[in-house]
Scaffold this motif. Sequence first.
Motif, mmCIF file in Angstrom:
data_model
loop_
_atom_site.group_PDB
_atom_site.id
_atom_site.type_symbol
_atom_site.label_atom_id
_atom_site.label_comp_id
_atom_site.label_asym_id
_atom_site.label_seq_id
_atom_site.Cartn_x
_atom_site.Cartn_y
_atom_site.Cartn_z
ATOM 1 N N LEU A 85 0.840 -1.207 0.000
ATOM 2 C CA LEU A 85 0.000 0.000 0.000
ATOM 3 C C LEU A 85 0.877 1.260 0.000
ATOM 4 O O LEU A 85 0.673 2.177 -0.795
ATOM 5 N N THR A 86 1.872 1.282 0.873
ATOM 6 C CA THR A 86 2.699 2.490 0.954
ATOM 7 C C THR A 86 3.497 2.672 -0.344
ATOM 8 O O THR A 86 3.727 3.796 -0.781
ATOM 9 N N HIS A 87 3.875 1.552 -0.954
ATOM 10 C CA HIS A 87 4.616 1.642 -2.212
ATOM 11 C C HIS A 87 3.780 2.361 -3.282
ATOM 12 O O HIS A 87 4.298 3.174 -4.045
ATOM 13 N N LEU A 88 2.486 2.070 -3.309
ATOM 14 C CA LEU A 88 1.608 2.700 -4.303
ATOM 15 C C LEU A 88 1.579 4.221 -4.157
ATOM 16 O O LEU A 88 1.417 4.943 -5.124
ATOM 17 N N PHE A 89 1.727 4.684 -2.912
ATOM 18 C CA PHE A 89 1.571 6.119 -2.655
ATOM 19 C C PHE A 89 2.888 6.817 -2.338
ATOM 20 O O PHE A 89 2.898 7.904 -1.756
ATOM 21 N N ARG A 90 3.981 6.189 -2.754
ATOM 22 C CA ARG A 90 5.305 6.723 -2.402
ATOM 23 C C ARG A 90 5.575 8.086 -3.037
ATOM 24 O O ARG A 90 6.448 8.818 -2.583
ATOM 25 N N ASN A 91 4.836 8.428 -4.119
ATOM 26 C CA ASN A 91 5.073 9.733 -4.750
ATOM 27 C C ASN A 91 4.211 10.838 -4.144
ATOM 28 O O ASN A 91 4.400 12.003 -4.443
ATOM 29 N N THR A 92 3.251 10.460 -3.329
ATOM 30 C CA THR A 92 2.383 11.468 -2.693
ATOM 31 C C THR A 92 2.829 11.769 -1.261
ATOM 32 O O THR A 92 2.777 12.912 -0.819
ATOM 33 N N PHE A 93 3.264 10.718 -0.536
ATOM 34 C CA PHE A 93 3.606 10.889 0.882
ATOM 35 C C PHE A 93 5.057 10.467 1.135
ATOM 36 O O PHE A 93 5.613 9.657 0.394
ATOM 37 N N HIS A 94 5.599 10.990 2.229
ATOM 38 C CA HIS A 94 6.903 10.498 2.699
ATOM 39 C C HIS A 94 6.641 9.509 3.824
ATOM 40 O O HIS A 94 5.998 9.871 4.809
ATOM 41 N N PHE A 95 7.131 8.309 3.666
ATOM 42 C CA PHE A 95 6.952 7.298 4.706
ATOM 43 C C PHE A 95 8.251 7.140 5.482
ATOM 44 O O PHE A 95 9.346 7.222 4.905
ATOM 45 N N ALA A 96 8.110 6.909 6.796
ATOM 46 C CA ALA A 96 9.301 6.687 7.621
ATOM 47 C C ALA A 96 9.970 5.405 7.147
ATOM 48 O O ALA A 96 9.289 4.412 6.905
#
Length: 354
Positions: A314-325
Amino acid sequence: RVKEKWAATRPKHPPTSLALQHFDAAYSVHLGPLWPSVRCALLSERKYGALFNNFSSDTLLEDLGAQGCRDFISNVETEVQPPEPAVGDSGYQQLSPNIRCFVFPRGDVSRFKPARPDQDGLLGYYLMDAASVLPCLALNVQAGHNVLDLCAAPGGKTLALLQTASLGFLCVNDSSVSRTSRLRKVLRSYVPKQHLTDEKIRVTTLDGTHWGEIERNVFDRVLVDVPCTTDRHSLLEDDNNIFSKSRTGERRGLPQLQLQLLLAGIEAACPGGEIVYSTCTLSPHQNASVVEQALHWARENHGIQLEVVDLRRLTHLFRNTFHFAPDLHLGEMVVPHLAANFGPIYMCKMRRLT
Ligand code: SAM
């Protein structure tokens, strides 16, 4: 020179300064070299997302597009292979096609105009931290599901869940009377009456820590979006600030309350059911530690075995919108960044095995 009126009454150490001192001490250790840039983003104006209201008849999609924003959920870039599924990732994370949330591009700090009512009085979008939609997507609600939103007010995530239009039944709860009335108002402003009948939704004002005693092993999906130190609010607003001296006891008691709420949510879920725990703090004591303790307590004291569900796809899909720790050992976290000033949002998903 006119002496400013508030000078005499302003506390020597306003809660916002106490919050900053506290975060500097704790997060410089926890986040290390990331902290200076996260700190800078937290102290700057946040970015909003516009959760699109499918119940409104207004033709806003073109309007939003013309303003230069895009729905970050349907526009996910999938050309790069997501990470291999890990232990606990037993199903591909589906995205509800009905949840849409518009954001301005990276680095663009434009603001949304306030939403307008359509001909039926329903508002076209709800402004919220776009990262708050992620726990709702992680919950992965399927058609006919019985869903509990344990700490729901003022209702941003409830609205996102309702957009899926596939819920069997939705229980919405918050222990605060004033916040529950705000939630009811939000529901009336966004959702047509025929979707708010007793057959479809129940709104309660109960202490969620006792939910397991009321309804045990019932829900397919449970969202536990707990009260926390609301890091961004605590740094910017002295009003209603949990770092004010008078609220020290309440602040120190948060991890215990969070643990009780998560355990109640776990008990409320049915075997095979899924639970998402979320906060809007960077604090590991309110995030991963609470989850770790809940997994332990559920097993030792309630005989409930759980697995943690890997959310990296899930986080991979949104890696261009959000910064994940990077490299959290448990759960995922959106960290504020000046070019994408969303979050903090922590989330961890669990599945009941027994
Ligand atoms: N989910 C909400 C949303 O997306 O708009 C935000 C929830 S806010 C982070 C946490 C909420 O938990 C507050 O509204 C607070 O009143 C509620 N709360 C605090 N203690 C609670 C308890 N013991 N049981 C249920 N709700 C509680």
